[in-house]
Scaffold this active site. Structure first.
Site, short mmCIF file in Angstrom:
data_model
loop_
_atom_site.label_atom_id
_atom_site.label_comp_id
_atom_site.label_asym_id
_atom_site.label_seq_id
_atom_site.Cartn_x
_atom_site.Cartn_y
_atom_site.Cartn_z
CG ASP A 15 -30.50 -18.43 43.90
OD1 ASP A 15 -31.48 -19.12 43.59
OD2 ASP A 15 -30.57 -17.21 44.14
CG ASP A 110 -35.18 -21.29 44.14
OD1 ASP A 110 -35.24 -20.95 45.33
OD2 ASP A 110 -35.40 -20.50 43.20
CD GLU A 111 -32.38 -18.34 47.99
OE1 GLU A 111 -31.85 -17.97 49.04
OE2 GLU A 111 -33.36 -17.79 47.46
#
Length: 469
Positions: A15, A110-111
Site C-alpha cells: 500500500d 496504489d495497492e
DNA sequence: TCTGGGGTCCTAGGACCC
DNA sequence: TCTGGGGTCCTAGGACCC
C-alpha cells in the site's frame, strides 16, 4: 484448521503511503515537509489524499475540501489531482512487484496483493518474507524517487491487508502463522474490509466494538442482521478465515462517468448537453477498451442529495457514443429535474468484449427495443435532434468543425470552459473557475489533449497556437 | 462553501420459463 | 380451488472500497 488459510505467511499487501500527496511532494521540492491536500479544489470538492503533515491538522480522505481548508494552516497546498503522474508511478511500483512474484493482483492505483508462494523460490519463513519485504520497500522508494510503501504479510489477504495498515507510513508488519486472531481481535471492527459506517453502527448498537467482540456473535445472528453474504462473511473474517486467492487480471464489469456541478442545474437543454458529454466519455472508453454494452444507466443526484438510477437494457450491445447518449437522454426525460440537479452520471454495463458489427445495417434483424426512438434500424444523422451536437465519431479528437461557439468543453475542478470561437485547426476557449471570474480567452489546437476530459490539464503550460482567423 | 469519481458486490421483487 | 418451486433476467437501491 479454521477455514481455508495457508500454512505460511506468503500473501503480501503493498500500500503506497498517501500516494497522491507523496507524488506531488516528490515532484515539487517546495512541497516537501509541508501539508499537502490533493483532491477537488472547487466548491464541492472533497479530499482524495492528505499528506501526513496535513493529517496532523485533521485533513482526511473524503472530507469536503472546504473543511480541510478550515482546518489546515495557511501555507497548505491544495492541489487538483494529476492522475497521469500517479498512473506512471503506479506502473513503476507494479514493475518492481512483478519481479517478486508472477502473481500480482493490483486492486487500485496504489495497492496490490502478491502471492509470494507463486514465485516458487522464496524463503517463506517469517524471517525470509521479512527480508523480502524490506528489500521490496527499498526498491519501491528508489524506483519512484521517494514514494514509500507500507507492507503487510500474512497467511491470507485479510491479514496482509490489516497488517499493511498497522505500521503506516513506511512500515512493515509480518503476522506469523497462528498469530492471526491475536492480532485481529483487539482491533476495532472498522478495520475489517467490508465494515463501513452502516455495519459499524449496527454492531455498535449491539455493544460490539472490537473484532474479538464480533467473533463471539452467533453466525445466525450476523446473517439475520446483515444478510446471507455479508453476515457469513463477517463471521469468517472475525475468525481470520479467508481463503480468497490472489488473482491476476480481472475484467471490467462497468464503465461510467459522472459529474457534480458547481451549481445545481435545472435547465433541460443544459442537462441534456451534460448527458451527451458524459455519454461520449463512456462510449469513447468502451471503444478504447474494445468493449460494448447492452445496458445504459443514468444516475441523478437531486439538490437534496437523494440519488436515483434508471437503466434500460437492449438486445444488442453498442459502443457508439451517440447511441449511449440517446439512451441516456431518453432515461433522463422521465425524471423531474425542476428542483435542481447536483450530479449526473452515465454508466454502461452488461459488457461484451466484442463489438457488434454493422449494428445499424439493413441486415440486422429487428429486435424488440426498449426505446421507441432508438430502434435497431435507426441511425441518427450527425446533427439530428437527439444526437449529441459534437459527438466524435470513431476518429478522435473531433474535427475542427465539431467545435462550436457556446459548446462546453470540460468541467472539472478548474471550473467550466466553453468554446469561444473556432477556426481551421484551432479552437478558442474561455474558462471560468469556481471562485474566479471568467478567465482570458485561450487558444488550443483541436487535437490538444488538454481539451479532452481525461486528466485536468495544466493550462498554464499549454503552448499557445495561432488564433483563428 | 457539507458530502468526488470510479468501481464492486449484494439484495429484493417482478417477470418469465420449465 | 388458494398460494409449488427453482432458475434466470431485469431493475433499483444501498453498502462499501480506494
Amino acid at each position: 484448521m479454521s477455514g481455508g488459510r495457508r500454512r505460511e505467511a506468503s500473501i503480501a499487501h503493498v500500500d503506497l503511503d498517501a500516494m497522491f500527496a507523496a507524488v506531488e511532494q516528490r515532484d515539487k521540492v517546495s512541497l516537501r515537509g509541508r501539508p499537502v491536500v490533493v483532491g477537488g479544489v472547487a466548491g464541492r470538492g472533497v479530499v482524495a489524499t492528505a499528506s501526513y503533515e496535513a493529517r496532523q491538522f485533521g485533513a482526511r480522505s473524503a472530507m469536503p475540501t472546504a473543511e480541510a481548508r478550515r482546518r489546515c494552516p495557511s501555507g497548505t497546498a491544495f492541489l487538483a489531482p494529476r492522475f497521469a503522474a500517479y498512473r506512471k508511478t503506479s506502473e513503476v511500483v507494479m514493475a518492481v512487484l512483478a519481479e517478486l512474484s508472477p502473481l500480482v493482483e493490483q486492486v487500485s492505483i496504489d495497492e496490490a496483493y502478491l502471492d509470494l508462494a507463486a514465485a516458487g523460490h522464496h524463503d517463506l519463513t517469517v524471517g525470509g518474507v521479512t527480508a523480502l519485504a524490506e528489500q521490496a520497500r527499498r526498491e519501491i522508494a528508489a524506483a519512484t524517487g521517494g514514494v514509500t510503501a507500507s507492507i503487510g504479510i500474512g497467511t491470507s489477504k485479510l491479514v496482509a491487508k490489516i497488517g499493511s495498515d498497522l505500521n503506516k507510513p513506511n512500515g512493515l508488519t509480518v503476522v506469523a502463522p497462528g498469530d492471526e486472531q491475536a492480532v485481529l481481535h483487539p482491533l476495532p471492527v472498522t478495520r475489517l474490509p467490508g465494515v463501513g459506517p452502516a455495519t459499524a453502527e449496527r454492531l455498535r448498537r449491539s455493544g460490539l466494538h472490537t473484532i474479538g467482540d464480533l467473533a463471539r456473535v452467533d453466525r445466525s445472528d450476523l446473517i439475520d442482521w446483515f444478510g446471507q453474504a455479508h453476515g457469513a462473511g463477517l463471521y469468517r473474517l472475525a475468525r481470520a478465515e479467508d481463503d480468497r486467492a490472489v488473482v491476476g487480471e480481472r475484467e471490467a464489469k462497468s464503465v461510467s462517468a459522472e459529474e457534480t456541478f458547481e451549481f445545481d442545474l435545472t435547465d433541460r437543454g443544459r442537462l441534456n448537453h451534460e448527458i451527451d458529454l458524459l455519454a461520449t466519455r463512456v462510449g469513447s472508453r468502451l471503444r478504447a477498451g474494445g468493449l460494448s454494452a447492452r445496458t445504459v444507466t443514468i444516475k441523478v443526484r437531486h439538490h437534496d442529495f437523494t440519488t436515483i438510477t434508471r437503466s434500460a437494457t437492449r438486445a444488442q450491445p453498442t459502443d457508439d457514443p451517440r447511441l449511449v447518449a440517446q439512451f441516456a437522454r431518453t432515461l433522463l426525460a422521465e425524471i423531474d429535474t425542476s428542483a435542481g440537479i447536483r450530479l449526473l452520471g452515465v454508466g454502461a454495463t452488461t459488457l461484451a468484449d466484442f463489438v457488434q458489427d454493422d449494428l445499424f445495417g439493413s441486415t440486422v434483424t429487428a429486435t424488440p427495443d426498449t426505446f421507441a426512438t432508438s430502434g435497431a434500424h435507426h441511425r441518427p444523422a450527425d446533427h439530428e435532434e437527439g444526437s449529441p451536437p459534437t459527438a466524435p465519431g470513431r476518429p478522435t479528437p473531433p474535427a475542427a468543425t465539431d467545435w462550436r461557439p457556446g459548446q462546453d468543453v470540460r468541467h472539472d475542478n478548474h471550473g467550466s470552459g466553453w468554446v469561444w470561437g473556432s477556426g481551421r485547426g484551432v479552437v478558442t476557449v474561455r474558462f471560468e473557475g469556481p471562485s474566479t471570474p471568467p478567465g482570458p480567452v485561450r487558444t488550443f489546437a483541436v487535437d490538444d489533449p488538454a481539451l479532452h476530459p481525461s486528466d485536468p490539464p495544466d493550462w498554464t503550460n499549454t503552448p499557445p497556437v495561432a488564433a483563428p482567423a
